[in-house]
Design an enzyme around this catalytic site. Structure first.
Site, PDB file in Angstrom:
ATOM      1  CB  ILE A 120      -0.920   0.045   1.231  1.00 37.31           C
ATOM      2  CG1 ILE A 120      -1.577  -1.323   1.487  1.00 37.31           C
ATOM      3  CG2 ILE A 120      -1.964   1.142   1.067  1.00 37.31           C
ATOM      4  CD1 ILE A 120      -2.446  -1.822   0.372  1.00 37.31           C
ATOM      5  CB  CYS A 121       0.884   4.272   0.276  1.00 33.19           C
ATOM      6  SG  CYS A 121       1.296   6.028   0.187  1.00 33.19           S
TER       7      CYS A 121
END
Length: 334
Positions: A113-114
């Site tokens: 994520i990210c």
């Protein structure tokens, strides 16, 4: 790709956390998987840290940890690797990188994520693969890890058993895609509706403000041209017209856009107009012809081509996603 998980047993999701992790990177995916259990899913979620200690997130919130990464014995159907604002130091944390490699080796699917993509890259898991991350850091990911092919505009990218997502809330998009992969589109759609989010968000990271994503021009004349386009997208912003306003040749104007903005004048104008049209479609009920005229596209057909080319959806479909909870599967997800 590794073997897909069986729908006949609980699906184990292992979320790796560490001090300074971004809270929504952790809770967004957890919320998706646990909500899926209300619609027939059988997900079991656990949190692990490199040493088994509870952690404090970047937001200052404490997170309870179930066990240390080294204590993991069961194979995970999904391993989630969140990001954090201190990623430049995290990529040097050998214990964290070792934990990622060990969890990946026991997992069916590993998803970042990210800025978690930087951790996967530092662990060597993205070598030779396509990947994405938060749009603000895409250039740095490509620069630091040249063996990674960075797709800067994607909300998420699949390559083999690895998935990477863009900034923060796109972890929800990625997790919904995994629910669809495991349990089918109907369940994923039900989860999206329950969470009041898109099952398939329109467009990619290009949806974020053109001016906020545009590098600051060094030359004042060019900054004035950019501001003029943003202030009135419907004006005739041809290359010749912009060059006249700046008091320079069209050739010099094109060169400045290339050198300072890494784009062309026409491309910048189209992106500003697209942003203005999206805002009108989201907030009003004006006819398509009116939206096209007021945002500089001129005709609904020109606007439709720009939407399809940049966002993968028509203006009508884009508007519908802000007018109804229906989440039609039109194949536009990355």
């Amino acid at each position: 790709m590794k073997d897909r998980p069986s729908g006949r047993k609980p699906l184990l999701v292992t979320v790796l956390v560490f001090p300074g992790v971004r809270l929504l990177d952790v809770t967004g995916p957890i919320e998706v998987f646990t909500t899926a259990n209300d619609f027939g899913g059988r997900y079991r979620v656990r949190t692990v840290s490199p040493d088994g200690a509870d952690v404090v997130t970047a937001a200052g919130t404490g997170l309870r940890v179930d066990l240390a990464a080294a204590q993991v014995r069961e194979a995970s159907d999904v391993v989630v690797v969140p990001g954090g604002p201190e990623w430049p130091s995290l990529v040097k944390d050998d214990a964290l990188l070792d934990a990622i490699r060990a969890l990946d080796a026991r997992g069916c699917r590993t998803a970042s994520i990210c800025t978690g993509a930087f951790l996967l890259a530092a662990a060597g898991l993205l070598d030779g693969r396509r990947a994405t991350t938060h749009w603000r850091f895409a250039d740095q990911l490509a620069l630091r890890y040249p063996r990674v092919t960075v797709e800067a505009d994607a909300l998420f990218v699949r390559d083999g058993h690895i998935m990477t997502s863009a900034g923060v809330s796109s972890g929800i998009d990625l997790s919904l895609a995994l629910v669809e992969e495991h349990l089918g589109a109907d369940v994923a759609r039900a989860v999206a509706k329950d969470m009041v989010v898109f099952m398939q968000r329109p467009g990619g990271q290009s949806q974020f403000s053109v001016r906020t994503r545009t590098p600051r021009a060094r030359q004042e004349m060019l900054r004035q041209v950019l501001d003029t386009v943003a202030e009135d997208p419907s004006a005739p912003h041809t290359l010749a017209a912009m060059a006249r306003r700046a008091g320079m040749s069209a050739r010099h104007m094109s060169r400045l856009f290339h050198e300072e903005m890494s784009t062309t004048p026409a491309r910048y104008v189209e992106q500003v107009r697209l942003e203005a049209a999206r805002a009108m479609l989201e907030d009003g009920d004006d006819p398509m012809a009116t939206v096209a005229r007021r945002t500089g596209f001129g005709s609904p057909e020109s606007m439709r081509r720009a939407f399809t080319r940049n966002l993968g959806v028509t203006p009508g479909t884009y508007r519908a996603r802000f007018r109804t909870t229906h989440t039609a599967d039109d194949g536009t997800r990355s």
